[in-house]
Design a protein around this motif. Structure first.
Motif, mmCIF file in Angstrom:
data_model
loop_
_atom_site.group_PDB
_atom_site.id
_atom_site.type_symbol
_atom_site.label_atom_id
_atom_site.label_comp_id
_atom_site.label_asym_id
_atom_site.label_seq_id
_atom_site.Cartn_x
_atom_site.Cartn_y
_atom_site.Cartn_z
ATOM 1 N N ASN A 12 -17.568 55.030 17.204
ATOM 2 C CA ASN A 12 -18.148 55.918 16.190
ATOM 3 C C ASN A 12 -19.120 55.241 15.237
ATOM 4 O OD1 ASN A 12 -16.969 58.261 17.077
ATOM 5 N ND2 ASN A 12 -16.016 58.746 15.126
ATOM 6 N N VAL A 13 -19.876 54.270 15.726
ATOM 7 C CA VAL A 13 -20.912 53.661 14.878
ATOM 8 C C VAL A 13 -22.308 54.123 15.280
ATOM 9 C CG1 VAL A 13 -19.546 51.624 14.301
ATOM 10 C CG2 VAL A 13 -21.042 51.576 16.318
ATOM 11 N N GLY A 14 -22.392 54.890 16.380
ATOM 12 C CA GLY A 14 -23.683 55.439 16.788
ATOM 13 C C GLY A 14 -24.254 54.838 18.056
ATOM 14 N N LYS A 15 -23.428 54.180 18.868
ATOM 15 C CA LYS A 15 -23.938 53.544 20.097
ATOM 16 C C LYS A 15 -24.523 54.571 21.058
ATOM 17 C CE LYS A 15 -20.085 51.800 21.286
ATOM 18 N NZ LYS A 15 -19.432 52.602 20.229
ATOM 19 N N SER A 16 -23.745 55.602 21.349
ATOM 20 C CA SER A 16 -24.216 56.599 22.315
ATOM 21 C C SER A 16 -25.382 57.409 21.781
ATOM 22 C CB SER A 16 -23.064 57.523 22.722
ATOM 23 O OG SER A 16 -22.085 56.801 23.434
ATOM 24 N N LYS A 139 -23.818 35.488 24.373
ATOM 25 C CA LYS A 139 -25.182 35.836 24.743
ATOM 26 C C LYS A 139 -25.991 36.120 23.525
ATOM 27 C CE LYS A 139 -24.191 37.448 29.356
ATOM 28 N NZ LYS A 139 -22.796 37.316 29.493
ATOM 29 N N PRO A 140 -27.347 36.083 23.662
ATOM 30 C CA PRO A 140 -28.188 36.431 22.513
ATOM 31 C C PRO A 140 -27.827 37.816 21.984
ATOM 32 C CG PRO A 140 -29.510 35.536 24.303
ATOM 33 C CD PRO A 140 -28.140 35.738 24.840
ATOM 34 N N THR A 141 -27.801 37.968 20.637
ATOM 35 C CA THR A 141 -27.390 39.226 20.014
ATOM 36 C C THR A 141 -28.417 39.682 18.985
ATOM 37 O OG1 THR A 141 -25.034 38.717 20.302
ATOM 38 C CG2 THR A 141 -25.600 40.371 18.644
ATOM 39 N N LEU A 142 -28.746 40.963 19.042
ATOM 40 C CA LEU A 142 -29.598 41.597 18.048
ATOM 41 C C LEU A 142 -28.750 42.642 17.334
ATOM 42 C CD1 LEU A 142 -32.490 42.195 16.865
ATOM 43 C CD2 LEU A 142 -32.649 43.965 18.630
ATOM 44 N N TYR A 143 -28.666 42.533 16.011
ATOM 45 C CA TYR A 143 -27.914 43.517 15.239
ATOM 46 C C TYR A 143 -28.801 44.720 14.943
ATOM 47 C CZ TYR A 143 -24.619 39.691 14.539
ATOM 48 O OH TYR A 143 -23.730 38.679 14.741
ATOM 49 N N VAL A 144 -28.321 45.891 15.321
ATOM 50 C CA VAL A 144 -29.044 47.132 15.045
ATOM 51 C C VAL A 144 -28.291 47.875 13.953
ATOM 52 C CG1 VAL A 144 -29.731 49.372 15.970
ATOM 53 C CG2 VAL A 144 -30.037 47.309 17.341
ATOM 54 N N LEU A 145 -28.921 48.016 12.803
ATOM 55 C CA LEU A 145 -28.292 48.626 11.648
ATOM 56 C C LEU A 145 -28.581 50.116 11.655
ATOM 57 C CD1 LEU A 145 -29.327 45.896 9.049
ATOM 58 C CD2 LEU A 145 -27.466 45.861 10.732
ATOM 59 N N ASN A 146 -27.546 50.903 11.889
ATOM 60 C CA ASN A 146 -27.693 52.347 12.008
ATOM 61 C C ASN A 146 -27.688 52.982 10.622
ATOM 62 O OD1 ASN A 146 -27.643 55.038 12.641
ATOM 63 N ND2 ASN A 146 -25.720 54.973 13.782
ATOM 64 N N LYS A 147 -28.839 53.450 10.209
ATOM 65 C CA LYS A 147 -28.980 54.071 8.880
ATOM 66 C C LYS A 147 -29.358 55.531 9.051
ATOM 67 C CE LYS A 147 -33.850 53.149 8.279
ATOM 68 N NZ LYS A 147 -34.927 52.831 7.333
ATOM 69 N N SER A 148 -28.420 56.403 8.884
ATOM 70 C CA SER A 148 -28.697 57.830 9.036
ATOM 71 C C SER A 148 -29.360 58.370 7.774
ATOM 72 C CB SER A 148 -27.403 58.595 9.296
ATOM 73 O OG SER A 148 -27.640 59.977 9.249
ATOM 74 N N GLU A 149 -30.484 59.051 7.941
ATOM 75 C CA GLU A 149 -31.197 59.601 6.786
ATOM 76 C C GLU A 149 -30.465 60.797 6.164
ATOM 77 O OE1 GLU A 149 -35.227 60.434 7.626
ATOM 78 O OE2 GLU A 149 -35.715 58.413 8.273
ATOM 79 N N VAL A 150 -29.489 61.329 6.903
ATOM 80 C CA VAL A 150 -28.726 62.452 6.360
ATOM 81 C C VAL A 150 -27.421 61.989 5.752
ATOM 82 C CG1 VAL A 150 -29.726 64.075 7.993
ATOM 83 C CG2 VAL A 150 -27.604 62.902 8.583
ATOM 84 N N PRO A 165 -30.877 37.792 14.096
ATOM 85 C CA PRO A 165 -31.939 38.798 14.081
ATOM 86 C C PRO A 165 -31.366 40.203 13.953
ATOM 87 C CG PRO A 165 -31.593 37.951 16.303
ATOM 88 C CD PRO A 165 -30.767 37.096 15.391
ATOM 89 N N HIS A 166 -32.056 41.050 13.190
ATOM 90 C CA HIS A 166 -31.573 42.405 13.005
ATOM 91 C C HIS A 166 -32.743 43.351 12.786
ATOM 92 C CE1 HIS A 166 -31.828 40.678 8.938
ATOM 93 N NE2 HIS A 166 -32.191 41.904 8.567
ATOM 94 N N ILE A 167 -32.475 44.622 13.019
ATOM 95 C CA ILE A 167 -33.492 45.652 12.845
ATOM 96 C C ILE A 167 -32.796 46.935 12.427
ATOM 97 C CG2 ILE A 167 -33.412 46.315 15.292
ATOM 98 C CD1 ILE A 167 -36.405 46.906 15.103
ATOM 99 N N GLU A 168 -33.412 47.690 11.525
ATOM 100 C CA GLU A 168 -32.849 48.963 11.090
ATOM 101 C C GLU A 168 -33.462 50.102 11.901
ATOM 102 O OE1 GLU A 168 -32.905 49.768 6.930
ATOM 103 O OE2 GLU A 168 -32.067 47.819 6.371
ATOM 104 N N VAL A 169 -32.611 51.015 12.347
ATOM 105 C CA VAL A 169 -33.098 52.176 13.082
ATOM 106 C C VAL A 169 -32.365 53.421 12.597
ATOM 107 C CG1 VAL A 169 -33.609 50.843 15.166
ATOM 108 C CG2 VAL A 169 -31.410 51.988 14.962
ATOM 109 N N ASP A 170 -32.949 54.557 12.866
ATOM 110 C CA ASP A 170 -32.283 55.827 12.640
ATOM 111 C C ASP A 170 -32.340 56.594 13.956
ATOM 112 O OD1 ASP A 170 -31.363 58.294 12.013
ATOM 113 O OD2 ASP A 170 -32.532 58.548 10.202
ATOM 114 N N PRO A 171 -31.305 56.445 14.795
ATOM 115 C CA PRO A 171 -31.359 57.066 16.114
ATOM 116 C C PRO A 171 -31.418 58.585 16.080
ATOM 117 C CG PRO A 171 -29.175 56.160 15.662
ATOM 118 C CD PRO A 171 -30.078 55.685 14.571
#
Length: 272
Positions: A12-16, A139-150, A165-171
């Motif tokens: 429930n962190v937003g993977k799918s 293995k190499p890891t990239l952190y994807v920070l799930n930031k919901s605009e709602v 390394p990390h990046i913010e996304v709003d899936p």
């Protein structure tokens, strides 16, 4: 060469949701843990406007981008390395990936439950990384920070403490996805070279620092084993010239041997 990236994280962190946004495949993304039991796989093109321009110059019949394979792996929980929550099965899927995207929820939303009933991104990361380390997965890891605009609140205060390394996304709204795909492609220190002609223009993947024969192997093993030489022109020079033939007339097409180190953006004709 193919690149496979496993998408991991707590339930429930937003993977799918992220996977759906990346691949438009539409796997379930319901509001309960372990919705995803078997990994879903999606092939996603690497955004690269250079390929589009090359295809236009060559009037290519086909345009084929480089791709990344994303694997949506079910949520890990504390104790996964000891079998908790189908952990052994999930960890085996992760071992098959070349790199890892670790999705971290940084927003609060009373309508979306959290497996620990609290939003603590650093704690979540510690849980996942501990289970990966216990399973011997490095293995190499990239952190994807799930930031919901709602969402009700976004916890950005932890970002300065985040290592790696990390990046913010709003899936949900699809923001940051192109940057995520490129970041995933770059995570393993990969570069793109091109072949172009009337039949097709195509982007190929190779390791940064690869010599010409090794890069040629991405196309066919014969290009490595029977390599004689390569005709190479830089992308910017080919665009300026307007065609491979005109670039050759200007002396911008170079003949390179086995020791040549391929550069990102090279357009190459392999001779065997």
């Amino acid at each position: 060469m193919s690149l496979s990236i496993g998408i991991v994280g707590l339930p429930n962190v937003g993977k799918s949701t992220l996977f759906n946004a990346l691949t438009k495949k539409g796997v379930p993304a319901e509001n309960y843990p372990f919705c995803t039991i078997d990994p879903s796989v999606g092939i996603v093109p690497v955004p690269d406007e250079r390929l589009t321009k090359l295809s236009a110059i060559s009037k290519s019949k086909k345009t084929i981008p480089a791709v990344v394979e994303f694997v949506d792996i079910a949520g890990l929980v504390k104790g996964a390395s000891e079998g908790a929550g189908l952990g052994n099965k999930f960890l085996s899927h992760i071992r098959e990936a070349d790199a890892i995207i670790e999705v971290v929820r940084i927003f609060e939303d009373s309508n979306t439950v959290h497996v620990h009933n609290k939003i603590d991104p650093l704690f979540d990361i510690e849980v996942i990384n501990f289970e990966l380390e216990q399973a011997g997965i490095k293995k190499p890891t990239l952190y994807v920070l799930n930031k919901s605009e709602v969402a009700e609140n976004i916890k950005n205060d932890f970002v300065s403490k985040l290592l790696g390394p990390h990046i913010e996304v709003d899936p949900i709204f699809g923001t940051g996805l192109d940057n995520l795909i490129k970041a995933g492609y770059d995570l393993l220190n990969l570069i793109t070279f091109f072949t172009t002609g009337e039949d097709e223009s195509r982007a190929w993947t190779t390791k940064r620092g690869a010599m010409a024969p090794e890069a040629g192997r991405s196309i066919h093993t014969d290009f490595q084993q029977k390599f004689i030489r390569a005709e190479v022109v830089a992308y910017d020079k080919l665009i300026e010239a307007g065609s491979f033939a005109k670039a050759r007339e200007k002396g911008w097409v170079r003949t390179e041997g086995k020791e040549y180190i391929v550069k990102d953006g090279d357009i190459i004709e392999f001779l065997i």
